[in-house]
Design an enzyme around this catalytic site. Structure first.
Site, PDB file in Angstrom:
ATOM      1  N   ASP A   1     -30.354 -36.664 -11.846  1.00 22.77           N
ATOM      2  CA  ASP A   1     -30.502 -37.217 -10.497  1.00 22.77           C
ATOM      3  C   ASP A   1     -31.273 -38.531 -10.519  1.00 22.77           C
ATOM      4  O   ASP A   1     -31.977 -38.854 -11.480  1.00 22.77           O
ATOM      5  CB  ASP A   1     -31.284 -36.234  -9.599  1.00 22.77           C
TER       6      ASP A   1
ATOM      7  N   HIS B   1     -33.906 -35.832 -14.441  1.00 20.48           N
ATOM      8  CA  HIS B   1     -33.892 -37.136 -13.760  1.00 20.48           C
ATOM      9  C   HIS B   1     -33.851 -38.228 -14.813  1.00 20.48           C
ATOM     10  O   HIS B   1     -34.754 -38.306 -15.649  1.00 20.48           O
ATOM     11  CB  HIS B   1     -35.131 -37.302 -12.865  1.00 20.48           C
TER      12      HIS B   1
HETATM   13 ZN    ZN Z   1     -33.589 -36.790  -6.153  1.00 17.47          ZN
END
Ligand code: ZN
Length: 492
Positions: free
Chosen positions: A288, A452
């Site tokens: 993400d 991430h």
């Molecule tokens: Zn996010």
């Protein structure tokens, strides 16, 4: 000569003189009579001297007669020849002169007959079909047709003047002689009751969408006047939530009962492929918040091990957006995360401030992905996941969005293994350990791992995770529209 003889001679002379005198008298008298008689020809037109003839009729010359007349002896039966001049265009409209001539006793005589050809016949104006016109409320008046013919001018349909006034249509046409004929018809409008006509009908089914537009309607009063702008529409719809919504259309003209129409709008979800459980021991690596400074490094690692992953992207680092194209080209799945990733403010800048704000942010990112990949994705992950509680400043928004987005054809993905890379700086070894323990703890066969790629230490953990997975019989795959959603519980 004797006396007697002399006397006889004298008597004879007297007789002679007398005869002569009588003859002279006779001649003089005859001459005087002739002079007094004033003999001349009289030229007389047979029939009328002025004739008015209707156009189309044939002129038949009745001729003229001439005879001799004097004062003393009156009319003589002496035949006198008469000559006539008849114009060749005597049958055409207008005034013509027919001339007659004769000569008698060295003198010429002439007389004229006037022939006027007129057109008093009216043109024939025909309405096709004849009679009144039954207009319908929705289509109004349409000229059914007409034709006009004249005995002199021929087809004069193109000269017909048509005037629509109120509920009547007036037709008129004149021929070249000014004969004008009129016709008219009435426009009858049926029905004579006011009416509301719903375009699309009383039952409308639509797919869920962020906005709804009424399919439209038309309303007419009893005289076929469009009164659509006087219709009041009542009803509400939440077009991204499935269900049935009722609308009422009210036309109140101020007289009689208001006309009411109703419509039921059914919102149905957009068709989506069903989720299919993947093979046992499948790992979906998902990243993400990128692309960012470490995305290129991550892509190199994935390439090295021929592992496909999924990127839920943002536009937080616009200078790295071009890497979305590389992600796509190298076989990874690119899906929407959020354009702004603003989930911390408590005002309208927060993507969760309203359904519309969320949708606008979502669409902005979806368009960027299209620009980079040439494809529109229907896959996404809510910022913070569908279980986030940061959105609680807007109560219920996650519950609504969790229904609305799939209704509109968008598939939301959460995760079932968190790498813990969003809770402050960690060592790559720690991230790797979190992922391995998470994957091993899942009993039902597949893991959706959250990382991430804007965290360098998380990216640095990826190679170790892949090696561990491959060595332990796991398969890495990218999410697609049939992949499991691993949904979280919704807490708002
Ligand atoms: Zn996010």
């Amino acid at each position: 000569m004797g006396r007697a003889s002399r006397g006889h001679k004298r008597k004879k002379r007297i007789i002679g003189i007398t005869v002569l005198a009588l003859v002279l008298l006779l001649i003089t008298g005859a001459a005087a009579a002739l002079l007094y008689d004033a003999r001349h020809a009289e030229l007389e037109i047979s029939g009328q001297k002025e004739i008015v003839l209707e156009y189309g009729g044939k002129y038949a010359d009745a001729g003229a007669k001439a005879f001799s007349r004097g004062k003393l002896f009156g009319q003589l039966d002496t035949p006198i020849d008469v000559y006539a001049y008849i114009p060749h265009d005597i049958d055409e409209l207008g005034e013509h002169e027919v001339k007659y001539f004769c000569s008698y006793l060295g003198r010429s005589y002439e007389t004229v007959r006037t022939v006027t050809v007129v057109d008093t016949v009216f043109p024939v104006l025909e309405l096709v079909p004849s009679g009144d016109f039954n207009a319908t409320v929705d289509r109004g008046y349409m000229e059914p047709g007409y034709s006009a013919r004249d005995n002199h001018d021929g087809d004069i349909t193109s000269q017909v003047i048509v005037n629509v006034s109120g509920d009547r249509v007036y037709y008129s046409v004149s021929d070249s002689s000014g004969n004008t004929v009129y016709a008219e018809r009435e426009i009858r409008v049926a029905p004579t009751e006011p009416v509301i006509m719903l375009e699309g009908g009383e039952f409308v089914t639509i797919e869920a969408a962020i906005s709804y537009e009424d399919p439209g309607f038309k309303a007419y009063d009893g005289n076929a006047n469009n009164v659509s702008d006087r219709v009041v529409v009542k009803g509400e719809i939440t077009p991204y939530l499935t269900g049935e919504y009722d609308f009422t259309y009210i036309l109140d003209l101020g007289y009689g009962e208001p006309v009411i129409a109703s419509r039921k709008v059914t919102v149905v979800p957009v068709d989506m492929p069903a989720s299919v459980a993947p093979a046992q021991k499948t790992i979906y690596l998902t990243f993400d918040d990128g692309p960012g400074p470490y995305t290129e490094q991550l892509l190199d690692i994935l390439k090295k091990y021929k592992v496909k992953a999924t990127f839920f992207v943002t536009a937080q680092n616009p200078e790295y957006l071009y890497l979305i194209a590389r992600e796509h080209e190298e076989g990874h799945t690119v899906a929407v995360h959020t354009y702004s990733h603003e989930i911390y403010s408590k005002d309208e800048t927060n993507v969760y401030s309203s359904v519309e704000a969320y949708y606008a942010d979502f669409m902005k990112m979806r368009d960027i992905i299209y620009e980079q990949t040439g494809m529109y994705t229907n896959m996404f992950r809510f910022p913070g996941g569908s279980s986030n509680t940061l959105s609680r400043f807007n109560p219920g928004i996650m519950t609504t969005l969790s229904q609305a987005m799939p209704n509109m054809g968008f598939k939301a993905f959460d995760w079932n293994v968190s790498s813990g890379d969003a809770n402050g700086r960690r060592k790559p070894e720690q991230i790797k350990q979190n992922v391995i323990e998470g994957v091993q703890s899942i009993s039902y066969g597949y893991a959706v791992v959250l990382q991430h790629d804007i965290q360098d230490f998380s990216v640095e953990a990826v190679e170790g995770i892949i090696i561990w997975g491959l060595n332990n019989g796991y398969t890495f795959a990218a999410l697609d529209m049939t992949a499991p959603r691993t949904p979280h519980a919704v807490f708002n």
